[in-house]
Design a protein around this motif. Structure first.
Motif: not given
Length: 405
Positions: A232-233, A356-359, A365-366
């Motif tokens: 994810a990062r 999951n929210a980060y992903s 957005v990415g």
């Protein structure tokens, strides 16, 4: 932009080899995941997506068949299929001989565009569908073109399954099958199957399966969680075009609180409404689709994904939240534990909710932003709409982080 050591966001439109290697070093992931992400970045500076005609795809199918099967064949009834927020899909009928036995199959090609907002492995999906055949209702996988030998882009060919993804009448679903409203009647009949298949997936014994592109994380370590966090990062750093301080806060918390793995499960990766087909007459689930994010790891990834707010909706009383429009949240975990024999750990569940929210932020957005901006997909309008969800997904991440302070 510390990760790029002086490169700006525009450098990611065609990243130099040094930047790709720095991202690989900083965020190590599974071998196959790394291969896909590297391939994505190396090809990013190439031409935008070029529309592919039905005739071109049919010709690609014919080239593949000429090289892979013996005997005569015919390809007919080529037609586009809708759905699939990130793939080009064409259905067709194949008449051929398999080991001297005549057969007719209704098949589908799922092909990547020039770049998708999901960098996934066709090879891994092919291996898994082959391994699950006879264990779960999944499409029969026939051929894979992982290196785009025959097709313009990597592609997978598998059998069509009868069924629908949402009711033909009623409220239906939002974008990409999220928040499907099945109505009380269908809901009551589909919910037990939905839970039963989730439990079965997480308890499958795949030790005898041929899954060479899958890495197996070690029980009792944080390896599984770290692979998922690093993926994810890496997506965020590879695709974003803005600084979002909240993402730095989230990544820091996730890295400090990595959970250990207690049981290796097959994780679907996108287990929700919209990704299974069912027969409306019998209300029987006929097939599970979209295994492109599947991996071996922690079951809590699926549990957290299925129960995120965007995947479900409230029942007719306006108070009861239904997981994927099917089962009340307060019943979901208890019933899952009964069926699987596996516990639901609140701490692991909380960690994967934040991940999951980060992903989701990384994807909207990415990835959705950059892929649409560079014209790399046939779904640029849809991805622009998905990118517009930034306010919703960022607020979800902020709320979750408030709860774990």
């Amino acid at each position: 932009m510390d990760i790029t050591r002086g490169w700006d966001f525009a450098s990611l439109d065609d990243p130099p080899p040094e930047l790709i290697e720095e991202l690989r070093r900083r965020y190590p992931v599974e071998r196959e995941t790394d291969r896909q992400l590297v391939r994505k970045l190396r090809r990013r500076g190439g031409a935008p997506y070029a529309p592919v005609s039905l005739q071109e795809l049919s010709d690609a199918v014919a080239r593949m068949l000429e090289d892979t099967i013996d005997g005569p064949f015919s390809v007919s009834d080529a037609r586009w299929f809708t759905g699939g927020a990130s793939k080009v899909q064409m259905g067709f009928v194949l008449e051929w001989e398999d080991g001297g036995r005549p057969r007719t199959d209704r098949l589908m090609v799922r092909m990547d565009p020039a770049e998708s907002h999901n960098a996934t492995s066709k090879l891994r999906e092919f291996e898994l569908l082959r391994a699950l055949d006879g264990r779960l209702p999944v499409p029969e996988a026939f051929w894979v073109d992982d290196d785009a030998r025959w097709f313009p882009y990597p592609a997978l060919v598998y059998a069509l399954i009868d069924g629908v993804a949402k009711p033909s009448r009623g409220v239906g679903a939002n974008v990409a099958g999220l928040g499907t409203n099945f109505g009380p009647g269908l809901r009551e009949r589909l919910a037990p199957q939905y839970l039963e298949y989730l439990a079965r997936i997480h308890t499958l014994d795949l030790r005898d399966a041929s899954l060479p592109s899958f890495d197996v994380p070690a029980v009792g370590t944080t390896q599984s969680a770290l692979w998922e966090l690093n993926r994810a990062r890496r997506l965020w750093e590879e695709d974003r075009g803005v600084d979002v301080p909240l993402m730095e806060v989230a990544a820091g918390w996730l890295e400090r609180t990595l959970p250990t793995l207690d049981h290796v499960s097959l994780v679907h990766g996108d287990y929700r409404s919209g990704n299974f087909l069912f027969d409306e007459g019998s209300a029987r689930i006929t097939g599970w689709l979209d295994w492109e994010r599947a991996h071996l790891g922690d079951r809590h990834r699926d549990l957290a994904w299925s129960t995120q707010p965007v995947c479900g909706h409230y029942a007719e009383d306006g108070r009861t939240y239904l997981v994927c429009g099917l089962v009340p949240l307060d019943e979901f975990y208890d019933r899952y534990s009964e069926l699987s024999g596996l516990e639901v750990d609140p701490e692991r569940l909380r960690w994967y909710r934040v991940l999951n929210a980060y992903s989701m932020v990384a994807s909207t957005v990415g990835s959705a932003w950059r892929v649409a901006r560079l014209g790399k997909t046939h779904q640029d309008i849809l991805l622009a709409r998905v990118e517009g969800m930034r306010g919703v997904v960022l607020e979800e991440l902020r709320t979750l982080l408030e709860d774990v302070r």
